[in-house]
Design a protein around this motif. Structure first.
Motif, PDB file in Angstrom:
ATOM      1  N   SER A   1       0.623  -1.106   0.148  1.00  0.00           N
ATOM      2  CA  SER A   1       0.132  -0.050  -0.032  1.00  0.00           C
ATOM      3  C   SER A   1       0.885   1.326  -0.104  1.00  0.00           C
ATOM      4  CB  SER A   1      -0.868   0.098   1.363  1.00  0.00           C
ATOM      5  OG  SER A   1      -0.063   0.062   2.497  1.00  0.00           O
ATOM      6  N   ALA A   2       0.351   2.267  -0.709  1.00  0.00           N
ATOM      7  CA  ALA A   2       1.310   3.563  -0.467  1.00  0.00           C
ATOM      8  C   ALA A   2       1.383   4.209   0.821  1.00  0.00           C
ATOM      9  CB  ALA A   2       0.438   4.527  -1.373  1.00  0.00           C
ATOM     10  N   ARG A   3       0.499   3.842   1.667  1.00  0.00           N
ATOM     11  CA  ARG A   3       0.699   4.440   3.149  1.00  0.00           C
ATOM     12  C   ARG A   3       1.651   3.716   3.596  1.00  0.00           C
ATOM     13  NH1 ARG A   3      -2.626   8.152   5.063  1.00  0.00           N
ATOM     14  NH2 ARG A   3      -4.583   8.723   3.986  1.00  0.00           N
ATOM     15  N   GLU A   4       1.858   2.449   3.684  1.00  0.00           N
ATOM     16  CA  GLU A   4       2.834   1.723   4.112  1.00  0.00           C
ATOM     17  C   GLU A   4       4.354   1.992   3.620  1.00  0.00           C
ATOM     18  OE1 GLU A   4       5.168  -0.972   6.086  1.00  0.00           O
ATOM     19  OE2 GLU A   4       3.248  -0.178   6.488  1.00  0.00           O
ATOM     20  N   LEU A   5       4.296   2.235   2.165  1.00  0.00           N
ATOM     21  CA  LEU A   5       5.413   2.817   1.529  1.00  0.00           C
ATOM     22  C   LEU A   5       5.947   4.047   2.148  1.00  0.00           C
ATOM     23  CD1 LEU A   5       5.302   1.677  -2.190  1.00  0.00           C
ATOM     24  CD2 LEU A   5       6.455   0.390  -0.109  1.00  0.00           C
ATOM     25  N   ALA A   6       4.976   4.876   2.285  1.00  0.00           N
ATOM     26  CA  ALA A   6       5.380   6.331   2.831  1.00  0.00           C
ATOM     27  C   ALA A   6       5.704   6.162   4.208  1.00  0.00           C
ATOM     28  CB  ALA A   6       3.871   7.111   2.814  1.00  0.00           C
TER      29      ALA A   6
ATOM     30  N   ARG B   1       7.478   3.387   5.582  1.00  0.00           N
ATOM     31  CA  ARG B   1       8.563   2.955   5.565  1.00  0.00           C
ATOM     32  C   ARG B   1       9.852   3.956   5.187  1.00  0.00           C
ATOM     33  NH1 ARG B   1       7.757  -2.538   2.162  1.00  0.00           N
ATOM     34  NH2 ARG B   1       6.039  -3.635   3.460  1.00  0.00           N
ATOM     35  N   ASN B   2       9.525   5.095   4.396  1.00  0.00           N
ATOM     36  CA  ASN B   2      10.528   5.946   4.015  1.00  0.00           C
ATOM     37  C   ASN B   2      11.260   6.630   4.959  1.00  0.00           C
ATOM     38  OD1 ASN B   2      11.113   7.370   1.568  1.00  0.00           O
ATOM     39  ND2 ASN B   2      10.428   9.326   2.611  1.00  0.00           N
TER      40      ASN B   2
ATOM     41  N   PRO C   1       5.881  17.968  13.855  1.00  0.00           N
ATOM     42  CA  PRO C   1       5.025  16.791  13.901  1.00  0.00           C
ATOM     43  C   PRO C   1       3.965  17.007  12.866  1.00  0.00           C
ATOM     44  CG  PRO C   1       5.457  16.970  16.201  1.00  0.00           C
ATOM     45  CD  PRO C   1       6.134  18.417  15.389  1.00  0.00           C
ATOM     46  N   GLU C   2       3.341  18.197  12.911  1.00  0.00           N
ATOM     47  CA  GLU C   2       2.345  18.573  12.029  1.00  0.00           C
ATOM     48  C   GLU C   2       2.735  18.264  10.329  1.00  0.00           C
ATOM     49  OE1 GLU C   2       1.457  19.836  15.985  1.00  0.00           O
ATOM     50  OE2 GLU C   2       3.238  20.276  14.378  1.00  0.00           O
ATOM     51  N   TYR C   3       4.014  18.956  10.170  1.00  0.00           N
ATOM     52  CA  TYR C   3       4.361  19.014   8.829  1.00  0.00           C
ATOM     53  C   TYR C   3       4.637  17.339   8.412  1.00  0.00           C
ATOM     54  CZ  TYR C   3       7.671  19.351   4.995  1.00  0.00           C
ATOM     55  OH  TYR C   3       8.022  19.384   3.662  1.00  0.00           O
ATOM     56  N   ARG C   4       5.304  16.597   9.357  1.00  0.00           N
ATOM     57  CA  ARG C   4       5.911  15.362   8.974  1.00  0.00           C
ATOM     58  C   ARG C   4       4.629  14.310   8.911  1.00  0.00           C
ATOM     59  NH1 ARG C   4       8.341  12.946   5.727  1.00  0.00           N
ATOM     60  NH2 ARG C   4       9.623  14.859   6.021  1.00  0.00           N
ATOM     61  N   GLN C   5       3.336  14.750   9.413  1.00  0.00           N
ATOM     62  CA  GLN C   5       2.338  13.973   9.113  1.00  0.00           C
ATOM     63  C   GLN C   5       1.640  14.269   7.851  1.00  0.00           C
ATOM     64  OE1 GLN C   5      -0.776  14.339  12.342  1.00  0.00           O
ATOM     65  NE2 GLN C   5      -2.324  13.138  10.999  1.00  0.00           N
ATOM     66  N   ALA C   6       1.717  15.482   7.491  1.00  0.00           N
ATOM     67  CA  ALA C   6       0.966  15.954   6.490  1.00  0.00           C
ATOM     68  C   ALA C   6       1.703  15.610   5.136  1.00  0.00           C
ATOM     69  CB  ALA C   6       0.718  17.589   6.437  1.00  0.00           C
ATOM     70  N   ARG C   7       3.120  15.482   5.375  1.00  0.00           N
ATOM     71  CA  ARG C   7       4.175  15.331   4.378  1.00  0.00           C
ATOM     72  C   ARG C   7       3.861  13.974   3.855  1.00  0.00           C
ATOM     73  NH1 ARG C   7       5.477  14.283   0.160  1.00  0.00           N
ATOM     74  NH2 ARG C   7       7.323  14.680  -0.925  1.00  0.00           N
ATOM     75  N   ASP C   8       3.855  13.008   4.961  1.00  0.00           N
ATOM     76  CA  ASP C   8       3.731  11.589   4.715  1.00  0.00           C
ATOM     77  C   ASP C   8       2.237  11.242   4.173  1.00  0.00           C
ATOM     78  OD1 ASP C   8       6.096  11.072   5.769  1.00  0.00           O
ATOM     79  OD2 ASP C   8       5.483  10.228   7.667  1.00  0.00           O
TER      80      ASP C   8
ATOM     81  N   LEU D   1       0.814  13.406   1.799  1.00  0.00           N
ATOM     82  CA  LEU D   1       1.119  13.644   0.672  1.00  0.00           C
ATOM     83  C   LEU D   1       1.980  12.858  -0.100  1.00  0.00           C
ATOM     84  CD1 LEU D   1       1.038  15.684  -1.820  1.00  0.00           C
ATOM     85  CD2 LEU D   1       2.926  16.988  -0.445  1.00  0.00           C
ATOM     86  N   LEU D   2       3.080  11.990   0.602  1.00  0.00           N
ATOM     87  CA  LEU D   2       3.963  11.113  -0.011  1.00  0.00           C
ATOM     88  C   LEU D   2       3.051   9.975  -0.568  1.00  0.00           C
ATOM     89  CD1 LEU D   2       6.601  10.009  -0.992  1.00  0.00           C
ATOM     90  CD2 LEU D   2       7.095   9.420   1.131  1.00  0.00           C
ATOM     91  N   ALA D   3       2.056   9.520   0.261  1.00  0.00           N
ATOM     92  CA  ALA D   3       1.306   8.481  -0.140  1.00  0.00           C
ATOM     93  C   ALA D   3       0.595   8.663  -1.408  1.00  0.00           C
ATOM     94  CB  ALA D   3       0.352   7.788   1.116  1.00  0.00           C
TER      95      ALA D   3
END
Length: 237
Positions: free
Chosen positions: A8-13, A15-16, A25-32, A34-36
């Protein structure tokens, strides 16, 4: 692409595991998140590319299209050289224009450096309706080194492959052709224009061939809603 075996894309994000100095933390959550979505976009692009490659044979080219090149007249068949695929970009620089289209010019300036690499795999040509002497003069002015320019002296190719608008003016076009067993066929055209544009957006293809927009799409302000490239910026190129 075998979707059944994809993680899944979320799992790959997840693992990144990347992070950058002093991010919240808010940036990282939003960025992950977006990465998915970006991973899903990459997968969708590949699915579309697979579907494009699987198209049945396109329309046979029955006309003997001819162009004027730097060394004289050439046929559509000549443009293939030793390749089985030919890409032709129709440049908006017809005889009625004092100067060529800035948008086309921006994109072709980026393509110029890629031509040696592109031509390792497929043949590539740029066709416009201006006389070849005018095209070569602008090539020299712009500092292009590799773009192969040809003049459609009869307008027949441009008209048949949608590089002339209903009003007789220039239209940009991108067409791919194949040759097999001596038979030339049309393979693909983006077929996206005003009729297929979404609200609030300029017509654009998918993929979008403009490196300019690809870069700006990664920035906070994105594509400016009313700005377009110019042939010159002050005293610069």
């Amino acid at each position: 692409m075998d979707a059944i075996n994809l993680v899944s894309a979320r799992e790959l994000a997840r693992r990144n595991g990347l992070s950058f100095p002093n991010e919240s933390p808010e940036y990282r959550q939003a960025r992950d998140e977006l990465l998915a979505e970006e991973i899903e976009l990459r997968r969708h692009i590949e699915r579309v590319a697979e579907q494009r490659r699987a198209l049945p044979p396109g329309g046979q080219v029955r006309k003997d299209y001819r162009f004027q090149g730097p060394d004289g007249e050439v046929t559509l068949r000549d443009l293939f050289a030793d390749k089985s695929t030919l890409v032709i970009y129709s440049y908006m620089y017809g005889p009625q224009r004092e100067r060529p289209c800035p948008m086309c010019t921006s994109m072709l300036s980026a393509f110029d450096g890629e031509v040696p690499d592109i031509c390792q795999q497929v043949a590539f040509a740029v066709v416009a309706r201006s006389p070849i002497e005018r095209l070569l003069a602008f090539k020299k002015e712009r500092g292009w080194h590799h773009l192969p320019l040809y003049s459609d002296t009869t307008d027949e190719f441009s008209r048949d492959y949608h590089a002339i608008g209903p009003d007789g003016g220039d239209g940009a076009a991108y067409n791919v052709f194949t040759i097999k067993d001596g038979v030339i066929r049309h393979f693909w055209n983006p077929e996206m224009g005003f009729a297929t544009a979404d609200p609030g957006q300029d017509p654009r293809g998918a993929p979008d061939f403009m490196p300019l927009w690809t870069v700006l799409d990664t920035t906070p302000d994105g594509r400016p809603p009313s700005w377009y490239p110019s042939l010159t910026y002050g005293s610069g190129p």
